[in-house]
Design an enzyme around this catalytic site. Sequence first.
Site, PDB file in Angstrom:
ATOM      1  N   CYS A  24      -4.429  22.517   2.507  1.00 39.40           N
ATOM      2  CA  CYS A  24      -3.673  22.010   3.667  1.00 39.40           C
ATOM      3  C   CYS A  24      -2.194  22.361   3.525  1.00 39.40           C
ATOM      4  CB  CYS A  24      -3.825  20.500   3.788  1.00 39.40           C
ATOM      5  SG  CYS A  24      -5.533  19.974   3.985  1.00 39.40           S
ATOM      6  N   ASP A 399      17.912  21.641 -35.826  1.00 39.93           N
ATOM      7  CA  ASP A 399      19.309  21.754 -36.238  1.00 39.93           C
ATOM      8  C   ASP A 399      19.598  20.505 -37.084  1.00 39.93           C
ATOM      9  OD1 ASP A 399      22.138  22.352 -36.213  1.00 39.93           O
ATOM     10  OD2 ASP A 399      22.312  20.758 -34.728  1.00 39.93           O
TER      11      ASP A 399
END
Length: 698
Positions: A24, A399
Amino acid sequence: MNTRKKVKKLVKTYRLENLSCTNCAAKFEKNIRSLPDIKEVELNFGASKLTVDGDVSIADLERAGAFDHIRVYPERAKIEQTPFYKRRQTIETAISFLLLIAGVILSFQTSESNPWAIGLFGGSMLVGGYHMFRTGLTNLSRLEFDMKTLMTIAVIGAAIIGEWREGAVVVFLFAISEALESFSMNKARQSIRSLMDLAPSRALIQRDGELIEMDTEEVRIGDVLIVKPGQKIAMDGVVLRGESAVNQAAITGESIPEVKKPGADVFAGTMNEEGALEVTVTKRVEDTTIAKIIHLVEEAQAEKAPSQKFVDQFAKYYTPAIIAIAFLTALVPGYLTGDWQLWIYQALAVLVVGCPCALVVSTPVAIVTAIGNAARQGVLIKGGIHLEETGRINVVAFDKTGTLTKGYPEVTDAVPENGYTKDRLIQLAASAEAMSQHPLARAIVKEATQMLPSEGFNSVTGKGAYALVNGERIHIGSLLWAEEFGFEIPEHAQSLQQRGKSVMAVFKEKEFIGVIAVADAIRNESPAIVRKLKEMGIGSTVMLTGDHPATANAIAGEIGVTDVRAGLMPQDKLSAIRELQKQYGRVAMVGDGINDAPALAASTVGIAMGGAGTDTALETADIALMADDLEKLPYTIRLSRKTLRIIKENIMFALGLKVIALLLIIPGWLTLWIAIFADMGATLLVILNALRLVKVQK
């Protein structure tokens, strides 16, 4: 002279209601493109959002979606949710059911061919399937074969061969399927709507000495926003005056309020709990953090994941194949047995069972639900592809500074000599360093509970500093400097230094007072997070840092990280990520989104922390943890893995139920009601299965 006219863009964004089917949505988009003066159309099925470039009204757009009663609203309009029992689909389905029951009762009392029974069945079919028939016949005239086309052929065929009762049952079951699918998709999209409702649409502004309440669209950068206790903050800004605890759960997912003082950042959609605040507005309403989050989540839901691309490609060939199977089912056995009515009926059932709706919706509903759930938990996932890749990662690289550690120095150890206490050692050192701006000095001053009067502060380059504290000269500096004064350095000081900490000696001219160790402190949660990742089966955890190897190894040992790469420049981190990818395959990189941008970009999945205050994190990373902590990392991996599992289950359910139903053709047992149950059951099963992702919590 330039005679070219500047083309003005008329780009508008709208919210949609009743958009529950991918077919649709595609048809609606096609209808809009055919309207005059339309230059560009972008329809986001997942977010139920439409962007149009062209001179078009809401009435024009609703006419384009009239085939499925699609409603169109301005982007910032408050959409009132219609209760399920009041929806058009629900009412029509209820009437269809009553007519069907009456027809069934009458047909059993008389016969299925009774004109009154046929009339009741016909009425049930028309009420429950009117919209389906209209769309299906229109599609058939254009040779467009979608779910409604196949259903229309099947139901009309059933009526032609006299199977009125089964045709009515099929229409009723299809109507239930449509109503429940619409309800379930709205449920899946609820996370976006809840985000949109977070920020107030009106704000109290102090401008030119007056208090004015206005729409947030009218607020300018530099205006002063007045926020009373218990109110939501309407705009992003910086606290000008006042102090209050602000609940930032809407942005970061963290329920513990954060105290905001002058100079602190605040975000639209967060709740001011205690005191009144005056906030200088720093962003327009469309640029606020919550607006960016909503935009990025919607874009993420629109982006097709690899699984969805595969399903879409498969569906292209699947529907024509089903039509061919239905045609052969009617033709070959019908010709061989001569029982045309039976095999035409079987072929109609094949058309019904072959509707690809469940298959097509199997992946997007899971992606929409997962990304919406993550956004509510303070995790911004910027696309289905990143969600899927996170579920497959083998290694997580971190990190160090600001990620595994707090990113600023703290006092970790204070060891006094005989005759001094720990508090006295810190007090003397802090008093001597009171005038220093050195980061290590600031850490010591912050640790002190009381200060003594000091004067005559002097720093000695490369060695340390001294000052008169209560009339006595107190020195604080390197261990080598203390040795120059003739002091013997205690063994525990050397040990602290070997563990990667900055160790400072505190002494008078003829008396050694003690040592203080300062380091970038490990986040409290880091060891537990690394342990959880190992329990989840992440094969290796890696720390990438520019620190000295001794410092890096000491911190890695405390946290439990298995692999350490130290002394790295940003370009070295990039090389390390590429090496890890060659060695392990898929690698996730977790960083702050600023210094680690190259490594984040090169990794399979880049995960940035602290996205709430960092535009860079929102832009560079694939996933942003909005709070500045690692708590959400295991949750994100767990959610991604569950999403992958549910997508696979959905594809298996969607195809498996249909294969089982199609096998019933061989003995001639496939009926229309079994076919519709297989189709409806598969569709509802994949949607309800995907909604399990709502329950995945931190």
